[in-house]
Design a protein around this motif. Sequence first.
Motif, PDB file in Angstrom:
ATOM      1  N   THR A   1       0.789  -1.265  -0.057  1.00  0.00           N
ATOM      2  CA  THR A   1      -0.032   0.036   0.084  1.00  0.00           C
ATOM      3  C   THR A   1       0.744   1.104  -0.122  1.00  0.00           C
ATOM      4  N   GLY A   2       2.397   1.181   0.100  1.00  0.00           N
ATOM      5  CA  GLY A   2       3.046   2.265  -0.258  1.00  0.00           C
ATOM      6  C   GLY A   2       4.370   2.316   0.860  1.00  0.00           C
ATOM      7  N   VAL A   3       4.767   3.331   1.082  1.00  0.00           N
ATOM      8  CA  VAL A   3       6.213   3.349   1.838  1.00  0.00           C
ATOM      9  C   VAL A   3       6.146   4.173   2.924  1.00  0.00           C
ATOM     10  N   PHE A   4       6.152   3.653   4.112  1.00  0.00           N
ATOM     11  CA  PHE A   4       6.084   4.405   5.437  1.00  0.00           C
ATOM     12  C   PHE A   4       7.139   4.107   6.242  1.00  0.00           C
ATOM     13  N   LYS A   5       7.365   5.561   7.101  1.00  0.00           N
ATOM     14  CA  LYS A   5       8.487   5.629   8.108  1.00  0.00           C
ATOM     15  C   LYS A   5       7.833   5.027   9.463  1.00  0.00           C
ATOM     16  N   HIS A   6       8.633   4.195  10.091  1.00  0.00           N
ATOM     17  CA  HIS A   6       8.413   3.482  11.209  1.00  0.00           C
ATOM     18  C   HIS A   6       9.398   3.879  12.372  1.00  0.00           C
ATOM     19  N   LYS A   7       8.781   4.129  13.480  1.00  0.00           N
ATOM     20  CA  LYS A   7       9.673   4.223  14.611  1.00  0.00           C
ATOM     21  C   LYS A   7       9.910   2.604  14.962  1.00  0.00           C
ATOM     22  N   VAL A   8      11.132   2.294  15.084  1.00  0.00           N
ATOM     23  CA  VAL A   8      11.452   0.912  15.725  1.00  0.00           C
ATOM     24  C   VAL A   8      12.321   0.996  17.105  1.00  0.00           C
ATOM     25  N   ARG A   9      11.707   0.138  17.812  1.00  0.00           N
ATOM     26  CA  ARG A   9      12.382   0.152  19.168  1.00  0.00           C
ATOM     27  C   ARG A   9      12.964  -1.222  18.959  1.00  0.00           C
ATOM     28  N   TRP A  10      14.291  -1.405  19.078  1.00  0.00           N
ATOM     29  CA  TRP A  10      15.015  -2.879  19.003  1.00  0.00           C
ATOM     30  C   TRP A  10      15.078  -3.386  20.229  1.00  0.00           C
ATOM     31  N   CYS A  11      14.986  -4.715  20.431  1.00  0.00           N
ATOM     32  CA  CYS A  11      15.175  -5.381  21.596  1.00  0.00           C
ATOM     33  C   CYS A  11      16.519  -5.363  22.088  1.00  0.00           C
TER      34      CYS A  11
ATOM     35  N   SER B   1       9.054   1.246 -12.167  1.00  0.00           N
ATOM     36  CA  SER B   1       7.553   1.300 -12.371  1.00  0.00           C
ATOM     37  C   SER B   1       6.986   0.986 -11.002  1.00  0.00           C
ATOM     38  N   PHE B   2       7.298  -0.162 -10.716  1.00  0.00           N
ATOM     39  CA  PHE B   2       6.623  -1.014  -9.328  1.00  0.00           C
ATOM     40  C   PHE B   2       6.867   0.382  -8.279  1.00  0.00           C
ATOM     41  N   ILE B   3       7.952   0.869  -8.101  1.00  0.00           N
ATOM     42  CA  ILE B   3       8.291   1.678  -7.087  1.00  0.00           C
ATOM     43  C   ILE B   3       7.530   2.789  -7.128  1.00  0.00           C
ATOM     44  N   LYS B   4       7.427   3.433  -8.661  1.00  0.00           N
ATOM     45  CA  LYS B   4       6.493   4.627  -8.798  1.00  0.00           C
ATOM     46  C   LYS B   4       5.169   4.419  -8.429  1.00  0.00           C
ATOM     47  N   LYS B   5       4.663   3.247  -8.814  1.00  0.00           N
ATOM     48  CA  LYS B   5       3.215   3.189  -8.392  1.00  0.00           C
ATOM     49  C   LYS B   5       3.258   3.199  -6.892  1.00  0.00           C
ATOM     50  N   LEU B   6       4.049   2.524  -6.271  1.00  0.00           N
ATOM     51  CA  LEU B   6       3.998   2.668  -4.601  1.00  0.00           C
ATOM     52  C   LEU B   6       4.253   3.908  -4.205  1.00  0.00           C
ATOM     53  N   CYS B   7       4.933   4.952  -4.815  1.00  0.00           N
ATOM     54  CA  CYS B   7       5.026   6.290  -4.327  1.00  0.00           C
ATOM     55  C   CYS B   7       3.893   6.968  -4.745  1.00  0.00           C
ATOM     56  N   ARG B   8       3.189   6.608  -5.634  1.00  0.00           N
ATOM     57  CA  ARG B   8       1.823   7.531  -5.903  1.00  0.00           C
ATOM     58  C   ARG B   8       0.858   6.816  -5.060  1.00  0.00           C
ATOM     59  N   LEU B   9       0.780   5.655  -4.405  1.00  0.00           N
ATOM     60  CA  LEU B   9      -0.114   4.907  -3.610  1.00  0.00           C
ATOM     61  C   LEU B   9       0.253   5.945  -2.274  1.00  0.00           C
ATOM     62  N   THR B  10       1.312   6.034  -2.017  1.00  0.00           N
ATOM     63  CA  THR B  10       1.829   6.830  -0.739  1.00  0.00           C
ATOM     64  C   THR B  10       1.411   8.291  -0.624  1.00  0.00           C
ATOM     65  N   ASN B  11       1.696   8.969  -1.747  1.00  0.00           N
ATOM     66  CA  ASN B  11       1.234  10.403  -1.671  1.00  0.00           C
ATOM     67  C   ASN B  11       1.267  10.468  -3.579  1.00  0.00           C
ATOM     68  N   ASN B  12      -0.186  10.665  -3.677  1.00  0.00           N
ATOM     69  CA  ASN B  12      -0.509  10.835  -4.900  1.00  0.00           C
ATOM     70  C   ASN B  12      -0.302  12.361  -5.410  1.00  0.00           C
TER      71      ASN B  12
END
Length: 200
Positions: free
Chosen positions: A8-18, A68-79
């Motif tokens: 559904t897109g590219v998202f930034k996540h905060k990760v707390r490592w164990c 093209s696949f990455i472009k599609k994901l970028c569009r889905l993230t922020n059209n």
Amino acid sequence: MVNTVHTTGVFKHKVRWCQCQSAPKKTVQLFQPQLFPASHLQPETAFTFDVLDHFHIDAMECKTAAASFIKKLCRLTNNAFPHVVPNRERELCQVSRQWHDLQSRKWLGFGHDVEKTPQNGNLAHYCPACPQPGINLPDDWNSKSAYHNYRAMNLANLDRKNRDATGIGACACARHGCFVPHTVVDFQKGGRYAFVSKGV
Ligand SMILES: [Zn+2]
Ligand SMILES: [Zn+2]
């Protein structure tokens, strides 16, 4: 922060490592919730297993290139502003190859840290419908009726002067169209089907 690439897109996540003493490596911590890290020491990008399966099917069925696949994901993230979404094309190219290689190893008996390493042709699928003694033939099979019927395939012939190989040829079973392992050959300049008969 880890950039997570999903269908559904590219998202930034905060990760707390164990940080426990027995904590597995960061890469393993990502693999556990089905995230494939793009690098190993300090992972900053991870692909969900879902998006890797998705890309493979897109590439096979729709001939979608990674760009093209990455472009599609970028569009889905922020059209409205797709260019502000981090572009992970290079990482996708690398990770999708690793993903497919790991899957082939798993399917063909080289997974789970087994000692043996695959030899030439070991990671190719035999046509599941063609007769193979000991696998899908009764013990009293008649060798004549099970004889393989292969045909030569001419895959991509490029007539470019500056190439060493002008195309590739392979053998496929005539009934089902599956390529036969060990039979893919390059066409050298001038030579054509002579090489294919070598492949057969
Ligand atoms: Zn912990
Ligand atoms: Zn077949």
